[in-house]
Every structure is written in C-alpha cells, then in structure tokens.
Design a protein around this motif. Structure first.
Motif, PDB file in Angstrom:
ATOM      1  N   VAL A 129       0.826  -1.205   0.000  1.00  0.00           N
ATOM      2  CA  VAL A 129       0.000   0.000   0.000  1.00  0.00           C
ATOM      3  C   VAL A 129       0.861   1.257   0.000  1.00  0.00           C
ATOM      4  N   ALA A 130       1.931   1.231   0.773  1.00  0.00           N
ATOM      5  CA  ALA A 130       2.826   2.395   0.805  1.00  0.00           C
ATOM      6  C   ALA A 130       3.508   2.615  -0.532  1.00  0.00           C
ATOM      7  N   ARG A 141      -2.881   6.548   2.906  1.00  0.00           N
ATOM      8  CA  ARG A 141      -4.160   6.353   3.589  1.00  0.00           C
ATOM      9  C   ARG A 141      -4.401   4.865   3.744  1.00  0.00           C
ATOM     10  N   THR A 142      -5.008   4.504   4.867  1.00  0.00           N
ATOM     11  CA  THR A 142      -5.253   3.080   5.129  1.00  0.00           C
ATOM     12  C   THR A 142      -6.390   2.523   4.291  1.00  0.00           C
ATOM     13  N   PHE A 161     -14.567   7.189   1.950  1.00  0.00           N
ATOM     14  CA  PHE A 161     -13.189   7.646   1.906  1.00  0.00           C
ATOM     15  C   PHE A 161     -12.954   8.676   0.803  1.00  0.00           C
ATOM     16  N   CYS A 162     -13.933   8.802  -0.146  1.00  0.00           N
ATOM     17  CA  CYS A 162     -13.779   9.719  -1.285  1.00  0.00           C
ATOM     18  C   CYS A 162     -12.447   9.467  -1.992  1.00  0.00           C
ATOM     19  N   LYS A 169      -6.570   2.392  -7.239  1.00  0.00           N
ATOM     20  CA  LYS A 169      -5.402   1.576  -7.580  1.00  0.00           C
ATOM     21  C   LYS A 169      -4.617   1.203  -6.329  1.00  0.00           C
ATOM     22  N   VAL A 170      -4.521   2.152  -5.387  1.00  0.00           N
ATOM     23  CA  VAL A 170      -3.842   1.849  -4.134  1.00  0.00           C
ATOM     24  C   VAL A 170      -4.590   0.746  -3.380  1.00  0.00           C
ATOM     25  N   LEU A 171      -5.905   0.854  -3.348  1.00  0.00           N
ATOM     26  CA  LEU A 171      -6.710  -0.176  -2.692  1.00  0.00           C
ATOM     27  C   LEU A 171      -6.551  -1.515  -3.393  1.00  0.00           C
ATOM     28  N   CYS A 172      -6.458  -1.474  -4.709  1.00  0.00           N
ATOM     29  CA  CYS A 172      -6.311  -2.715  -5.472  1.00  0.00           C
ATOM     30  C   CYS A 172      -5.022  -3.434  -5.107  1.00  0.00           C
ATOM     31  N   SER A 173      -3.940  -2.679  -4.941  1.00  0.00           N
ATOM     32  CA  SER A 173      -2.665  -3.299  -4.601  1.00  0.00           C
ATOM     33  C   SER A 173      -2.705  -3.982  -3.239  1.00  0.00           C
TER      34      SER A 173
END
Length: 985
Positions: A129-130, A141-142, A161-162, A169-173
């Motif tokens: 995520v980082a 963001r978490t 979370f907007c 994409k971050v969430l996907c990873s």
C-alpha cells in the motif's frame, strides 16, 4: 572513510584500514547488499557460527572504534530489515496494524531498494500500500484495509473515503494480498467512475459474497464491470449499485446477465434513472431468475406501464419476498406508449388484481409516494383486506391514508393535489420531500428506527412488533361467563374476543400448565415491543370489567383516567359500563419474529384478520347466573393497594428520614432513592409484618430485639460489622423521631426509620476501610448478596395474597353464606374496644380484635397471639402518616373479614395454604368456632362453599374434608357439623 553520497562498495574497506582480527567484511556491508532476513541469512559468506560470543563482541567493539559512522548505518538498516520481516506476521485488522503501517511508510525507500535488488522478495500488505501511494504521488491512507480489530474481520469497510480513481489503484494493490480475508466489500461514497471498472474487476476478491458500490458514478462506463459479475464473482449474493447513474442501457445489460444467475439474492438499483424502457428485460429477469429475494428500485422513473410489467412477472415469480418501489410514478399512465405490455402480449393487470390473487408471495412491499389517485388507492385498500401474506405494507405519500395495527389500509375521502416530483420546485413541497427522505427505507425483514412524525402507518416488520399470548385464568369471581374480551391500549381498547383453550393447547403452553384454573381463555396478538401495553378483561353480558392477578397491576395514566374505553353494539344499541379502577401492564423486549434466511414468519398471527367483538349479535340475558351474581360479590368494594399510594408513602418516608443528611453526594443520593423506590413495596410489606410482633402501644413499630433476631444474619459478620455496631445504628436511627401526639416510640423503629436504618447499616458495613464502596453499591450488596432480600421477600405482599387466595369464588361463597354471623361478630369486636378512643366512628381496634379470639380460647399453642396482630396489620390499608393518624388501627367490616381469613390461614397444624379452596374451608371453620362460643344464632346453615364445576375436584373435597378439619383443630370431634353439601356436577 567513504564520502557521503557515494555508494558504498566492498572494495572501499581496504585491508590496511581494517583491523587485524577482522576478516569477514561482508558482515558489515550496508543494506543494499544484505539479503532479507530469513533462514538462509546465517549462512552468508564470511559468517562463522562457530565463533564464540565473547570474541564477536570484542571485534565489533574494535570495528565501532575504527568506523563509527559505518556501524551506525549498518544497525539502522538491520532494524529496517527486521521491521519488514515482522510485518509479514501482522494481520491488517490487528491492533498494531496502523502503527506498523506508519513505520513501514517512513522506511519505504529503503524497502523498495531491497525489492529492486532482490526481485523475488515478497512484500507485505503495508509495503504494498505504501509503494502504490508513493508511485501515484498520493498521501498515504489506510483505506479501510489497515485498521484496529473489529467484530467482523471478513468485511472490508472502505466506505466514505472519497478515494477516487487514483486511490482505487492503491486499494487494489492491497486487496490482492488479502483475498482470503474478506467476504464482503463496502465501497460506498468513494467517487469511483467508469475508469475504475477495470481496476475493480482486479480489486474484488473472487470469493466475494457481498459488494456495496452505493453513491459512486460508474454510469455507462461500467459495462465491463457488469460483464465480470457473472464470470469473476460467481459467489456474489448481494449487490448494491444505488445512485451510480446506471441508465436504462446499463440496467438492461445487468438484467440480461442476471437471468441465468443462480446465486444472487439481493439487488439494489435505487436512484439510477430507470424508466419503463428497461422494464421488459426486468420482466424476463423475474420470470427466469429463481434466487432473487429482495429487489430495491427506490426513487426511479417507473410509471404505470412499467408497473404492469412488474405485476405480470410477480404472478409467475414465487421467490421475491421484499420489493421497494417507493418514490416512483406507478399511479401515472402515459398515452400511446410503445412499451405497453399489451403490445408484448402481456395481460392487463393491476396491483389490486395481484393482491387479491393466490399468487401473491410478497412479505414486505413499499408503494409509498407513487402518485396513486383516490380511486386507485381505494381499490388497493379493498383488495388488501383479503390478503394475509404481506406482513409489512407501506403506502404513505399517495393520498390521505393510514395503516392500522392489523395491517388494514384506511383511505379517507379527502384528496390532495397531485404533485410532480421532478417539476415541482416550491419550498413547501421540497421540505415535505426532505422530511420523507428522512424516513428509513425498508431493509429486508429487519427492524428499523422510524420517526413517527413522518408517517401514519404501522408495519410489523419495520417497527419490530412481537407476538404475545394473553391468558385469562379465572382466579376472580365474576368473569367466567362467555363471551370474554380483552382490551389493549395500542388498539384503543377495542374489545377482542378470547377463545377457550383446549387440553392440547394447555399442554403446549408453559403458562397455562402452571395454572389450577379449570378453564383458560386466550388470544394471540401482535404488540409493539419496548413500550408498556395496558389492558383489562371484560364480559358484556355481566356488564363487568376486571384485571388479572397474573400480570402486573398499575394505575391508569392521567391522560386516560377520564376516557370511556368500553363499547359494544348489541341489537343496535350501545352497551357501556364502568371500567376497572386499575389496569394490567406488560412490556415485551424486542425479538426477531421473521426468519431472514428462509423468509418465513415465526408468528401465528396473520395480518388483516377481523376478529373484533365490537359488533355482537347477542341478546342481553336479564337472568344472571346465580353462581356469579354481581350483587353477591363481597369483594367489589374492597380496597386494593395501588402503586400511587406506595409512591406517596415513599415520598413521605424519604422526606422524614435522615438519609439526605447521611449521604452527601447528590448523584449518590439520587441513586439510593431510585433503588429504594423500586423495592419499597417489598420493604413496606416486611415492615407491616414484623411491626406487629411487639407494637409500641397504638403505633406499629419494630423493637430492637425483633430487629436483631431477624436481620442480624444479613449484617453482622463479626469482621467489618459487629453485633454492637447494630445496636449503635439502631440507637442513632431511633434517637431522632418526629414529635407525635401519642405514645413516644424512641425505642422502636417506625416505617420511615426502617428504610433509613437499612441504608445506614449498609454504609457502616461497606463504606468504611478497607472496601470504601459507594452508598448505592453497599446497599445493593447487602440486599442482593448478603441475604437481606430473602428476609424481605419471605413475607408475602398483602395484595398478592388477596389476588391469589382470598378474592376467589370459594371465599366469597363462605362470606355470603355467613354474612349475618360475620356482622354480629364484628359488633362483638367493636363493643370490646377500649373507651380511650373518643370518636363516634365504628371500628375494631387491635386490642379488641385480639380479645375476640382470646375469649373464645383460639389463642393457644396452635394459634399464637402474634398471628392475630399480623392479620390485623396486613388487612388495614396503607396510611401516609402512621404517627399522627389513627387509620391503621381502625378496622372496618370488610377489613375485619379479611383479617379473619388471614387468621384462619395460620390456624391449625396445616399452616400452608396452597389453594383458595383450602382457605375457604379454614375460614368456614374459624367462623364456626367463634359462632359456637359467642352463641350467635343464624338461620342459615353452614354450607361448604361451592367449588369449581369439576367432578374430579368434587370427589377430592368429599374425601378430604374431614382430613382438612382434623389438621385445623387436631380432633374431628370438635369439627363443626356439616348439614349440607352444595357441590355442582
């Protein structure tokens, strides 16, 4: 030494600069050349496990002295390596997960260098995520992935979370590394557009069961996401696409895809601009799909034409149980519509046709705010009368209507102006719509919180109503003649007819199995939960209403004290009579009454069943049954102890006690007062019982010896509280008494002092060192743990004894047959009264009542003097001020008869009364003993009271009459002669 900014290589450390003992230079190489910490780390080149620990420490110390900067850099990199290694064992929902993520993000550059050098290295969720946030140039963001421990770790809640498309994409990873964790994903209100469709297909776990995408903007670009539903998400059961701008094109494709789906159970397409154009595909979906149970189409543009497609499909579909069509336009029909169902060879069917048919399988339906006119609404209301499958129905916002507690739709004649939801823009209408939107929408078969100011309807499902079985077990005298009715407060006290319970039903009912009543009447009703339900019972032919001793008895609320709640129609004439002075009350907890898994009700009550007895085709019988004649009811004028009397007495006792000075903190004082008020009725019953052991003159009070004998086991433990402490507490409490006009009682406890000393002794025992409890904690421990409650509740409450044993048909028959004897005995008791009472009132005093039994020789080893005084104290009503008033020592005729029954209960060897029949026999015997001594002549014969009309009980009484009388007097010779048996077969 190496210059700053230059990469450190192995040749930078020459043999000349290195210490002599140091050979394995690779041990101190920087992080770029150190592989990740694992099992192979100890087998690196130059690392010898056989070296002793002491030699290693000496060499490391020398290296630190020679190369201080190099050593500090190496230790810092090793810590980063351990941080990443430990992150593998941290789950995303552990309590340390957020802190771990922050630590990883600070070292993400170093961790990425490791990943570049060692391409086969596995990264943790936190590093992934980082890394994704850094590559997208976004703040970390978490996103709901990394959070503290929750109750359900299988739910990924990333709502509100907007995040937008970039954070998707971050969430996907992160989700890629946690596919085994989640069964439900919530992405509500995240500004996701059609660009995120491809990412969502990779993002969502394949084993997903629930997906919430409400409040995004997938729109027409979500075709790829829709295509992936049937292939990738093969186990998806719940899909929420509300407010995603899916127009008719997107919905058509979705409807076609779901036609062959065999997993989906719940679909939400509200707020998606759906019109009648997509309803033909929706019709085919309902005809072919066999698993969809809940469908939500709230706030769309479906008109009457589209509604006909839905109705035609519902005639065929048997699986849909919950349907939300609120805020559409089902009542409006457009002319010359090319999408007419008749052009597609579908029959013209309306909502009334569906409701009145046998194919109606819906359980929860919302048709509110659909612009139905007056005639349409009346037709729907009429067709619903014969429908008993829809347990929850909503129709608000169409015309002036209401849904009552039975589920009937009531339409008023007054109409309202039809308003267009889209074109109408005035402020008044907008405020109405906003207010309507605040009403929670239906959610399957679950209970929801609704505000009453926004609706005028009752829904058993949404309001959480529960089923309750009301029983009438005839322990009282008058109500045994059918028909019997119950009156419930939430049904405006309309008469509801009760049915007689058969033997099979009595075996199944746990409450009825405990009853000794020969006949039991019952009725099952749906009632609201978590609120008091007041009720009473009535018999129209007897013109009588009563309460039941099986339920709590309370006073009428002030708002209902003057209301007339009894009404009947007999031969087109109104029948009214006085209601009871008090009412029964129950409060039921909330309980799930509908099976959400199988969509089946777990209640026996059916909606819209007319079972009122408001209109009766009966003829009033002027000949009243002699067994239950109202004029022969001795107990109709007897006093009943009310809750209001106890509340008034409690306030008087509280104000005259020293507790306000004893407890300093105001919040603790309030808690103690509330606790005492709750148990005050039991405390007063115990005080009235024990105060008759050794009263002080004409004042009922508890002496020190009596108090010590009874209550020392609850206080004295010979550790924190000694026997002398009890004596000190007693003196402190009785030293401050009210100046009364009669005999001083400074050496005995009065009623308000009895309440005070219990609190005082509890505080003396537990509020001092070493426990240091609060006053309320000390009182609760003494009362509930140390055994004080058992002492208090061992005395039966006066009104409970009356309801269970005394106020019965058997005792009433004994009193009626010996009325003249009882009157003469009462006059004998009044004449024995001391002349010290200067009053013209006719009453019996405690001394004269005791003398009545003493002269007759009935105070002996079998019947103690104490029992006579206790019977007197419990028979008179509760008095507010027992010090300056004389009512508690003045006994009327009704109270005299009750006191005789209490003495009769304790008389004889068998002192345990288990039924009203035994109490009646004992009362008959004690009256015969007094009549024989005082030579009272009575023309009436001594008749055994008429018992229940049961042959089994009749034979039992015939066989055991002599045995009972022998237990009373000890000798069958002294038993009164029985001239006549008046049993009824």
């Amino acid at each position: 030494m190496q210059k700053s900014g230059q990469p450190y290589i192995e040749n930078s450390l020459t043999k000349r600069d290195a210490p002599f003992q140091y050979e394995p230079q690779s041990k101190f190489t920087p992080l770029q050349l150190i592989p990740p910490i694992n099992d192979n780390f100890r087998h690196l080149k130059g690392l010898k496990a056989s070296r002793s620990q002491n030699n290693s420490k000496v060499k490391i110390k020398k290296v630190k002295q020679k190369f201080p900067s190099l050593m500090e850099f190496d230790e810092m990199q090793t810590q980063d390596d351990e941080l990443e290694f430990n992150a593998y064992n941290v789950k995303p929902f552990d309590s340390v997960a957020p802190q771990t993520f922050r630590n990883i993000y600070k070292k993400i550059d170093t961790i990425l260098q490791k990943k570049t050098l060692y391409q086969n290295q596995k990264m943790s969720l936190f590093s992934s995520v980082a890394e994704s946030s850094k590559s997208e140039k976004l703040m970390p963001r978490t996103l709901g992935l990394i959070r503290t421990n929750t109750n359900n770790n299988k739910v990924l809640d990333a709502s509100n979370f907007c995040m937008g498309d970039k954070y998707a994409k971050v969430l996907c990873s992160g989700v890629k590394l946690t596919l085994d964790y989640y069964e439900q994903v919530n992405l509500k209100n995240n500004n996701l557009t059609s660009r995120s469709s491809e990412c969502l297909n990779q993002l969502i776990p394949t084993k997903l069961k629930g997906l919430n995408l409400q409040g995004n903007s997938l729109g027409q670009g979500g075709h790829e996401f829709v295509k992936a539903l049937n292939t990738r998400y093969g186990q998806l059961q719940y899909l929420n696409l509300e407010n995603n701008k899916f127009n008719d094109d997107g919905c058509r494709q979705l409807f076609k895809m779901l036609q062959e789906n065999t997993i989906m159970q719940k679909l939400n397409l509200s707020h998606n601009l759906i019109t009648d154009k997509s309803m033909p595909e929706f019709n085919v979906l309902l005809q072919k799909n066999a698993t969809l149970s809940e469908i939500y189409l709230h706030w769309n543009r479906i008109h009457q034409i589209g509604g006909q497609y839905i109705i035609a499909a519902l005639f065929i579909n048997y699986n849909v149980k919950v349907l939300d069509l609120s805020f559409n336009s089902l009542g409006i029909r457009y002319k010359d519509d090319a999408q007419s169902p008749q052009k597609n060879k579908l029959p013209y069917q309306t909502w009334p046709d569906y409701f009145s048919s046998k194919n109606c399988n819906l359980m929860h339906l919302d048709l509110s705010n659909n612009q139905f006119n007056q005639s349409q609404s009346e037709a729907i209301a009429k067709s619903l009368e014969d429908n008993h499958t829809i347990y929850g129905f909503h129709f608000s916002g169409n015309i002036h209507s209401s849904i009552d507690h039975l589920g009937f739709l009531n339409i008023t004649k007054q109409t309202i102006e039809q308003k267009d939801v889209i074109l109408k823009k005035n402020e008044e209408y907008q405020s109405e719509i906003i207010g309507a939107l605040q009403i929670p929408r239906i959610d399957g078969l679950k209970q929801i919180q609704r505000q009453s100011q926004f609706y005028n309807e009752v829904c058993w499902i949404c309001d959480g109503w529960v089923e309750c079985t009301f029983l009438w077990q005839p322990n009282h005298l008058d109500i045994k003649r059918e028909p019997l009715f119950i009156h419930l407060s939430h049904e405006r006290y309309a008469p509801i007819k009760m049915e007689l319970m058969d033997d099979e039903q009595r075996e199944r009912s746990p409450m009825s199995r405990k009853s000794n009543s020969y006949k039991i009447w019952y009725v099952q009703r749906m009632v609201p939960s978590k609120q008091p339900i007041r009720f009473f019972f009535s018999s129209p032919l007897l013109k009588q209403a009563q309460v039941s001793s099986q339920y709590d008895i309370v006073d009428w609320p002030k708002a209902e004290q003057n209301k007339k709640v009894l009404f009947y129609m007999i031969n087109e004439k109104h029948l009214t009579f006085r209601r009871p002075r008090q009412c029964n009350q129950i409060m039921l907890p909330s309980k799930q009454q509908f099976d959400e898994l199988h969509y089946e009700p777990s209640v026996h009550c059916k909606p819209r069943i007319k079972d009122y007895g408001g209109i009766l085709d009966l003829i009033i019988d002027d000949t009243v049954d002699e067994n239950i004649d109202q004029t022969d009811n001795f107990f109709k004028e007897c006093h009943r102890d009310s809750d209001q009397e106890f509340s008034d007495c409690f306030e008087w006792d509280w104000n005259n006690s020293q507790l306000t000075k004893l407890i300093k903190e105001q919040d603790q004082l309030i808690q103690v007062k509330q606790y005492l008020h709750r148990i005050y009725r039991d405390l007063v019953s115990a005080y009235r019982h024990y105060s008759a052991y050794s009263p002080s003159g004409d004042i009922w009070s508890i002496s020190l010896n009596v108090f010590t004998d009874i209550f020392q086991s609850s206080f004295v433990d010979n550790k924190s509280y000694l026997l002398k402490d009890l004596d000190i507490s007693f003196r402190q409490t009785t030293s401050k008494y009210i100046n009364q006009t009669r005999t001083s009682t400074s050496h005995a406890l009065l009623r308000h002092q009895f309440i005070e000393i219990l609190v005082r002794m509890s505080m003396d025992k537990y509020c001092k060192q070493p426990l240091l409890m609060t006053p309320i904690e000390a009182l609760q421990k003494v009362y509930e743990v140390d055994g004080l409650q058992k002492k208090i509740e061992s005395v039966q409450e006066s009104q409970t004894w009356r309801d269970v044993y005394y106020w019965s048909m058997e005792c009433n028959r004994v009193i009626s047959n010996n009325s003249s004897v009882l009157r003469q005995l009462y006059q004998e008791c009044v004449q024995m009264r001391s002349l010290n009472y200067f009053t013209n009132k006719t009453f019996a005093s405690p001394q004269s009542f005791k003398e009545l039994f003493n002269r007759a020789g009935l105070i002996n080893d079998v019947n103690a003097e104490r029992n006579v005084l206790i019977a007197f104290a419990l028979s008179v009503p509760l008095v507010l001020d027992e010090i300056n008033q004389d009512r508690q020592i003045q006994m009327s005729f009704q109270e005299f008869v009750e006191a005789l029954a209490r003495v009769a209960e304790k008389y004889g060897q068998n002192k345990s009364v288990i039924s009203s029949e035994q109490l009646a026999l004992k009362l008959q015997h004690i009256i015969g003993q007094l009549q024989e001594y005082y030579q009272i002549v009575d023309e009436n014969k001594i008749i055994i009271p008429q018992m229940r009309q049961s042959k089994k009980q009749t034979n039992f009484l015939q066989e055991n009459v002599t045995k009972l009388l022998y237990e009373i007097d000890g000798s069958p010779v002294n038993a009164p002669q029985i001239y006549e048996f008046d049993f009824v077969e």
